[in-house]
Structures are given as C-alpha cells and as structure tokens.
Write a protein that holds these residues in place. Structure first.
Motif, PDB file in Angstrom:
ATOM      1  N   LEU A 200      22.698   1.584  15.409  1.00 15.67           N
ATOM      2  CA  LEU A 200      23.222   2.391  16.337  1.00 15.67           C
ATOM      3  C   LEU A 200      22.104   3.746  16.078  1.00 15.67           C
ATOM      4  CD1 LEU A 200      26.791   2.892  15.675  1.00 15.67           C
ATOM      5  CD2 LEU A 200      25.698   1.508  17.421  1.00 15.67           C
ATOM      6  N   GLN A 202      20.213   7.136  17.037  1.00 18.08           N
ATOM      7  CA  GLN A 202      20.766   8.437  17.807  1.00 18.08           C
ATOM      8  C   GLN A 202      21.879   8.455  18.239  1.00 18.08           C
ATOM      9  OE1 GLN A 202      18.632  10.548  17.146  1.00 18.08           O
ATOM     10  NE2 GLN A 202      16.997  11.046  18.381  1.00 18.08           N
ATOM     11  N   SER A 203      22.872   8.269  17.278  1.00 21.07           N
ATOM     12  CA  SER A 203      24.323   8.434  17.403  1.00 21.07           C
ATOM     13  C   SER A 203      24.713   6.864  17.981  1.00 21.07           C
ATOM     14  CB  SER A 203      24.801   9.532  18.332  1.00 21.07           C
ATOM     15  OG  SER A 203      26.438   9.463  18.033  1.00 21.07           O
ATOM     16  N   ASN A 204      25.251   6.943  19.086  1.00 23.95           N
ATOM     17  CA  ASN A 204      25.462   5.557  19.690  1.00 23.95           C
ATOM     18  C   ASN A 204      24.754   5.482  21.242  1.00 23.95           C
ATOM     19  OD1 ASN A 204      27.623   5.253  17.659  1.00 23.95           O
ATOM     20  ND2 ASN A 204      29.303   5.718  18.953  1.00 23.95           N
ATOM     21  N   TYR A 205      23.998   6.328  21.167  1.00 29.45           N
ATOM     22  CA  TYR A 205      23.262   6.119  22.480  1.00 29.45           C
ATOM     23  C   TYR A 205      22.291   4.940  22.794  1.00 29.45           C
ATOM     24  CZ  TYR A 205      21.281   8.204  26.692  1.00 29.45           C
ATOM     25  OH  TYR A 205      20.595   8.476  28.002  1.00 29.45           O
ATOM     26  N   PHE A 206      21.686   4.361  21.723  1.00 28.25           N
ATOM     27  CA  PHE A 206      20.915   3.219  21.744  1.00 28.25           C
ATOM     28  C   PHE A 206      21.608   2.235  20.859  1.00 28.25           C
ATOM     29  CE2 PHE A 206      17.799   6.525  22.986  1.00 28.25           C
ATOM     30  CZ  PHE A 206      17.513   6.204  23.935  1.00 28.25           C
ATOM     31  N   LYS A 207      21.818   0.862  21.124  1.00 26.83           N
ATOM     32  CA  LYS A 207      22.398  -0.067  20.414  1.00 26.83           C
ATOM     33  C   LYS A 207      21.373  -1.436  20.429  1.00 26.83           C
ATOM     34  CE  LYS A 207      27.056   1.372  21.254  1.00 26.83           C
ATOM     35  NZ  LYS A 207      28.335   0.906  21.695  1.00 26.83           N
ATOM     36  N   LEU A 246      12.450   7.441  22.511  1.00 24.56           N
ATOM     37  CA  LEU A 246      13.846   7.499  21.932  1.00 24.56           C
ATOM     38  C   LEU A 246      14.205   8.916  21.327  1.00 24.56           C
ATOM     39  CD1 LEU A 246      14.257   4.026  20.218  1.00 24.56           C
ATOM     40  CD2 LEU A 246      14.636   4.719  22.389  1.00 24.56           C
ATOM     41  N   ASN A 247      13.123   9.523  21.341  1.00 27.85           N
ATOM     42  CA  ASN A 247      13.394  10.993  20.691  1.00 27.85           C
ATOM     43  C   ASN A 247      13.562  10.783  19.315  1.00 27.85           C
ATOM     44  OD1 ASN A 247      13.354  13.699  20.789  1.00 27.85           O
ATOM     45  ND2 ASN A 247      15.688  13.987  21.326  1.00 27.85           N
ATOM     46  N   SER A 252      16.375  11.926  12.091  1.00 31.20           N
ATOM     47  CA  SER A 252      16.870  11.261  13.127  1.00 31.20           C
ATOM     48  C   SER A 252      17.944  10.330  12.594  1.00 31.20           C
ATOM     49  CB  SER A 252      16.218  10.674  14.115  1.00 31.20           C
ATOM     50  OG  SER A 252      15.361  11.690  15.047  1.00 31.20           O
TER      51      SER A 252
END
Length: 263
Positions: A200, A202-207, A246-247, A252
């Motif tokens: 995961l 950036q939290s759950n934003y990208f997997k 992906l910032n 991060s």
C-alpha cells in the motif's frame, strides 16, 4: 596511496569545494581525493548518511571520509573523528553517526573548537582538513583530540510490525525518482511466511500485488515494487518518475499488508 572522500551539501558551483580540495592537496600532495556527492540537500543529514553509508565501505581500509553537511558544530560542541569498520570519518558532532553506522564505532575523538568560534565557517572546515591529512599519514586519532564515549546520535527511521502489517516509509529518492523505503527484504521474508500480501503506497491509494525482480517486469509506465541492490523495498515506475507521479517524498508511508491464508 591515501584516499580521502568528500560528501557535502555545497554544490559544484560553490568555491568551498575547490578551496577544501586545494588545501588537502597542498598538505597531502600524495592524496587521492574522491567526490562521493556534493548534491546533498542543504543540512539534510539523513540523505547524507544514506549516500555515504552505501558507498563508503567500498573504499579501501584506512580511507578518510570528510563530511561537509551541517558542517559547523553547534555551540558547546566540536568536531568528531570516528573510526569504524577500518575507516575514518570527520564531521561536526551533529548526530549523523547515529544515522550512518550500523554498529558502535571503534573509537571517537572530539576536536574542540573555541566557543564562540574565532574563525569563519570556511576557515574551520579548512582547519579540519589538517586532521584528515594526519589520519592519512597514519597518526593515531587519540593524539589529535580527546577520546570520548558520549556524542550526539540521531535515530534513523525504522520499519515497524503491527500484527500482519509492516509499516514503513520512504527514506530516499534516487536520481531516477524511485522511492526507496526502510522495509528490508529480510524483514519482508520473515513476516511474510509465504502469505499473500499487498503493498500500500500513500495509505491505500495505490496498491501493488507482487514484488518484481526487474523494472522491465512491469509494462512501461506502470507502477512496480522490487527489492533493490541494497535489499530495500523500492517503489518505481518503469521508465517513469514514481516520486512525482505518486507524490512520494522522504517520510511518505509505504505498508505491506499480509492476509492469513497461505499462497
């Protein structure tokens, strides 16, 4: 032939680098001076430690490493000569050795400075090159200052384990803008126990559902994860800029979440 390396945040266009190199070669004309990096972000000790830690021990034993990041001591502190792994390191007592070294150093010597300093910042660094030359000549560092047990140490960011989750973070962004994390392959294998997982970003934003062996395992422009040459989990985009797209930046969040069913 004695070897001295330089790791600084001075940038190539500054005159500091030339002045220091000139002073070293005047005092130690037989020295080989190697630039590890002058592109460290200003005052960024974590970045400097990462770059130096993963390059310094490839040099011959006895190499002297001069660190010019946060180069001047705070009031009440001095410069340090540290012997570790058969190498010598010179830096201000600013905490970098807690980030740089995995093990306790073999010897630490404090070089005191006047408080308040009676020399300009550049003069203080140039004076430090004299100690570097003495070390390259084989002088025992204990002769050059006071052996100490206590010095400032900063604590590196470490991955943590929470039940079936490894909580990590980005610790370095390389020149290809890949994001390197503090999650080691050894930790991943130990916690995984061959269970399914997802990474995961950036939290759950990208997997990401799998760890690749090479960048080309993913289609061009696609996100991937792999363990790099340092054995650290890296987030990348095949022929792309993961940090920007992906910032991702230092600090991060990157997590690995395992499920309870076997693969």
């Amino acid at each position: 032939m004695p070897v001295l390396t330089l790791t600084t945040d001075w940038n190539q266009q500054d005159y500091y680098t030339g002045a220091v190199k000139g002073k070293i070669l005047t005092s130690c004309p037989d020295a080989t001076v190697v630039d590890i990096s002058h592109q460290i972000q200003p005052f960024n000790l974590s970045q400097a430690a990462f770059v130096l830690r993963n390059s310094c021990f490839h040099f011959p034993p006895g190499t002297v490493h001069l660190i010019g990041v946060q180069a001047l001591p705070e009031p009440g502190k001095g410069f340090l000569i540290v012997r570790a792994g058969g190498h010598f390191f010179l830096s201000a007592d600013n905490g970098i050795f807690g980030l740089l070294l995995h093990n306790e150093p073999e010897k630490v010597v404090m070089i005191p400075v006047n408080d308040p300093p009676d020399k300009s910042p550049l003069e203080q660094v140039l004076e430090l090159t004299g100690y570097a030359c003495e070390l390259m000549k084989g002088t025992d560092p204990a002769i050059l200052g006071e052996v100490v047990e206590s010095f400032e140490k900063r604590t590196p960011m470490r991955a943590t384990i929470d039940e079936s989750v490894i909580n990590g973070s980005v610790i370095y962004v390389d020149s290809y803008r890949n994001a390197i994390t503090n999650i080691s392959e050894e930790l991943f294998r130990r916690v995984s126990k061959e269970r399914p997982y997802e990474i995961l970003v950036q939290s759950n934003y990208f997997k990401i559902k799998t760890v690749s062996k090479t960048y080309s395992d993913a289609p061009e422009g696609e996100m991937l994860a792999l363990f790099n040459s340092l054995g650290l989990l890296e987030i990348a985009i095949h022929n792309g800029n993961a940090s920007e797209l992906l910032n991702l930046k230092v600090g991060s969040t990157v997590r690995v979440r395992f499920s309870d069913r076997k693969m």
